[in-house]
Each structure stands twice: as C-alpha cells, then as structure tokens.
Enzyme design. Structure first.
Site, PDB file in Angstrom:
ATOM      1  N   SER A 108      64.251  -1.251  47.618  1.00  0.00           N
ATOM      2  CA  SER A 108      65.220  -2.444  47.089  1.00  0.00           C
ATOM      3  C   SER A 108      65.134  -3.512  48.354  1.00  0.00           C
ATOM      4  CB  SER A 108      66.827  -1.994  47.039  1.00  0.00           C
ATOM      5  OG  SER A 108      66.893  -1.407  46.090  1.00  0.00           O
TER       6      SER A 108
HETATM    7  N1  SAH Z   1      67.893   2.867  47.255  1.00  0.00           N
HETATM    8  C1  SAH Z   1      66.558   3.186  47.387  1.00  0.00           C
HETATM    9  C2  SAH Z   1      66.088   2.795  45.760  1.00  0.00           C
HETATM   10  C3  SAH Z   1      64.905   3.539  45.460  1.00  0.00           C
HETATM   11  S1  SAH Z   1      64.292   3.018  43.782  1.00  0.00           S
HETATM   12  C4  SAH Z   1      65.665   2.745  48.359  1.00  0.00           C
HETATM   13  O1  SAH Z   1      65.940   1.331  48.502  1.00  0.00           O
HETATM   14  O2  SAH Z   1      64.946   3.255  48.943  1.00  0.00           O
HETATM   15  C5  SAH Z   1      65.523   4.063  42.528  1.00  0.00           C
HETATM   16  C6  SAH Z   1      65.288   5.609  43.112  1.00  0.00           C
HETATM   17  O3  SAH Z   1      66.084   6.056  42.224  1.00  0.00           O
HETATM   18  C7  SAH Z   1      63.742   6.085  42.851  1.00  0.00           C
HETATM   19  O4  SAH Z   1      63.362   6.740  43.884  1.00  0.00           O
HETATM   20  C8  SAH Z   1      63.930   7.062  41.811  1.00  0.00           C
HETATM   21  O5  SAH Z   1      63.184   8.069  41.863  1.00  0.00           O
HETATM   22  C9  SAH Z   1      65.519   7.358  41.828  1.00  0.00           C
HETATM   23  N2  SAH Z   1      66.007   7.932  40.663  1.00  0.00           N
HETATM   24  C10 SAH Z   1      66.194   7.429  39.165  1.00  0.00           C
HETATM   25  N3  SAH Z   1      66.742   8.456  38.377  1.00  0.00           N
HETATM   26  C11 SAH Z   1      67.440   9.409  39.055  1.00  0.00           C
HETATM   27  C12 SAH Z   1      68.003  10.645  38.849  1.00  0.00           C
HETATM   28  N4  SAH Z   1      68.336  10.999  37.693  1.00  0.00           N
HETATM   29  N5  SAH Z   1      68.316  11.281  39.735  1.00  0.00           N
HETATM   30  C13 SAH Z   1      68.016  10.967  41.121  1.00  0.00           C
HETATM   31  N6  SAH Z   1      67.217   9.967  41.498  1.00  0.00           N
HETATM   32  C14 SAH Z   1      66.574   9.132  40.700  1.00  0.00           C
END
Ligand code: SAH
Length: 273
Positions: A108
């Site tokens: 993000s």
């Molecule tokens: N806060 C993190 C955001 C990563 S993007 C950062 O800033 O690094 C969102 C993340 O959610 C991705 O890594 C994706 O793989 C994860 N994601 C999506 N659906 C998910 C689920 N059902 N369970 C666990 N992780 C999930």
C-alpha cells in the site's frame, strides 16, 4: 539521492503508475488505494541526500506536512520501520504510491499505511493484540509489533506462502527483528478471511485487501472495545472503521473511498482475479 526518492508524484503520475495487474473487471490498475495527497512540492526540494533512514524520515515528514499524519506515535513508528526494507529491489521506496510486489499484490501507499495506523492507534497500545490480514510485505505487521511491544502480539496472515517467506526476511532486516525473534510478532500462511483464532480476541484488526463484505470470523475475533479497519466493496470501495462496543454490538462508519486489491481466494488472485 536518486530522483525517484521522496517524490510526491503528480496525480497523473499516480494514475498511470503500473502498480499491479488489471482488476477483475479489467477497468484499470488495481491499486491498494486511491492516492489522495495533493502534491505541489517538486522533487528538487528534496534532493538533500542522506541515508535510506534519512529518506524514510523525510517521507514521514512530508506526510506530516500534507496533513496525513498528525499522531506522534505514528510518526515514531513510521520513522522506526524503514519502508525501503519492504519493497522489492529496484522499487522506489519513498514515493507515495502503491507498488507491485508480485503475485498480483501491492504494498500500500505510505499515506494509506499512515491512515490505517492512525485509525488504529488507540488499539495498538503496549500489550494489545493486533491482526494484519493480507499482510503482504509485512510492513504494517512490523509497525503493529513495534507499537504493541514485547508484551503484546502482532499477527500477520497472508495466503501467498512466498509473500509470507519474503515478509519474514523483510522483518528480519528491520527494527522489528527483535519482536519476530522474541515471538510477539509472527506471520502465518492462511486464508485471512478466517482470521487467526489462536491469538483472538484482537484489539486491532487491519485488512489490507478489499472484502465484498466484512467476514464474520473477523467480527467474531474482535475484542469488545476493539477496532477493525477494512476496505469493503468491489470496484468502488470504502475504508470502513468497525468498532465493537463493550456490549458486543458493532458500529460501522466509512472513513474514505479507497481502491485495494481484493480479499479473495489464492487461486483467483494468481489467475489475475
Ligand atoms: N498491507 C500489505 C498489503 C498487501 S496487498 C502491504 O502493504 O504490504 C493485499 C494482500 O492481501 C496481498 O498480499 C494478498 O496476497 C493478500 N490477500 C488477498 N486475499 C487474501 C486472503 N483471503 N487471505 C490472506 N491474504 C490475502
């Protein structure tokens, strides 16, 4: 200092940034948030040189200047956890934009991290329990662990095992290495829609991907007095703030419009939604 550091890119730069795969409907880049900082400062104003730590500090100062961060604690934690340790090599670390991290996921934008930390600040006091669903790079999990301290607990849940592994390496290099070693921070591979019951109930839950609706297990795992911050919606999403009242009832309000990648199944994500 290279010109990609500390840039507060123009709105058009942000819109065209190739940050991630197309979303399910193929209408545009699925970013983890809508960039909302109006930037008028030119890059050259920030060509002050210095180490990565200094550049990270300057990024945090810039977020304060733009009114995104007002909390001293959020300043402290974002200065402590260097964002550069969490972005893939070669990715500009201090630009206020989401960045691709592989697997159709993004880290993000700094202003979204700041916003979520600030919304959760009261629920990230020393000794409290925090859950980071969709922990991705591990950046926010590291921030949470730093805020809740060694008596608290910060849990990341991420469904891409490769991201779990790389996030642990990122954290090991960061100022949150010691909570990881000491066990107050851990990152797990799993479907975050189920939460992580082992350390529930949580004072703070952050969800880093947009849910079509709020998963019931996450509401169940929120402590009375606890707060969850979760993007909800498909194409048009709201960052919702879910407060569990002491009588167990739940109050929900919308903080702002956002654009996150979906909270979905691993298969759907790997197929590009
Ligand atoms: N806060 C993190 C955001 C990563 S993007 C950062 O800033 O690094 C969102 C993340 O959610 C991705 O890594 C994706 O793989 C994860 N994601 C999506 N659906 C998910 C689920 N059902 N369970 C666990 N992780 C999930």
């Amino acid at each position: 200092m290279s010109s990609d550091n500390l840039a507060c890119p123009s709105t058009s730069d942000l819109r065209t940034q190739p940050v991630a795969a197309l979303d399910k409907e193929g209408i545009g880049p699925a970013m983890t948030s809508i960039p909302m900082i109006a930037c008028s400062t030119s890059l050259s104003e920030h060509h002050s040189g210095g180490s990565g730590t200094n550049k990270n500090k300057q990024m945090v100062e810039q977020l304060q200047r733009y009114g995104v961060i007002s909390s001293k604690k959020v300043v402290e934690v974002m200065e402590t956890i260097d964002r550069a340790l969490f972005v893939p090599d070669g990715t500009p670390a201090y630009v206020d934009s989401p960045m691709a991290i592989g697997y159709n996921a993004t880290i993000s934008a700094p202003h979204m991290h700041a916003t979520c930390l600030q919304l959760l600040e009261e629920n990230l006091q020393p000794g409290m329990h925090a859950l980071d669903v969709g922990s991705g790079t591990g950046y926010l999990t590291a921030c949470f662990a730093t805020m809740v301290g060694p008596q608290g607990r910060a849990i990341g849940v991420e469904h891409i095992p490769e991201l779990v592994a790389s996030s642990i390496k990122n954290i090991e290099k960061s100022a949150a290495a010691s909570p990881l070693k000491g066990g107050s921070l851990s990152v797990h591979a799993g479907d975050g829609r189920e939460g992580w019951p082992e350390h529930a109930p949580y004072d703070a839950i952050h969800v880093g991907a947009a849910a079509p609706e709020i998963p019931q297990p996450l509401i169940d795992q929120l402590k009375p007095g606890g707060r969850m911050v979760i993007p909800v919606g498909k194409i048009f999403q709201d960052l919702q703030v879910v407060d569990k009242n002491l009588d167990g009832s739940v109050s929900i309000r919308s903080e702002t419009a956002v654009r996150y990648v979906p909270l979905t199944s691993r298969d759907a994500q790997l197929k590009g939604y």
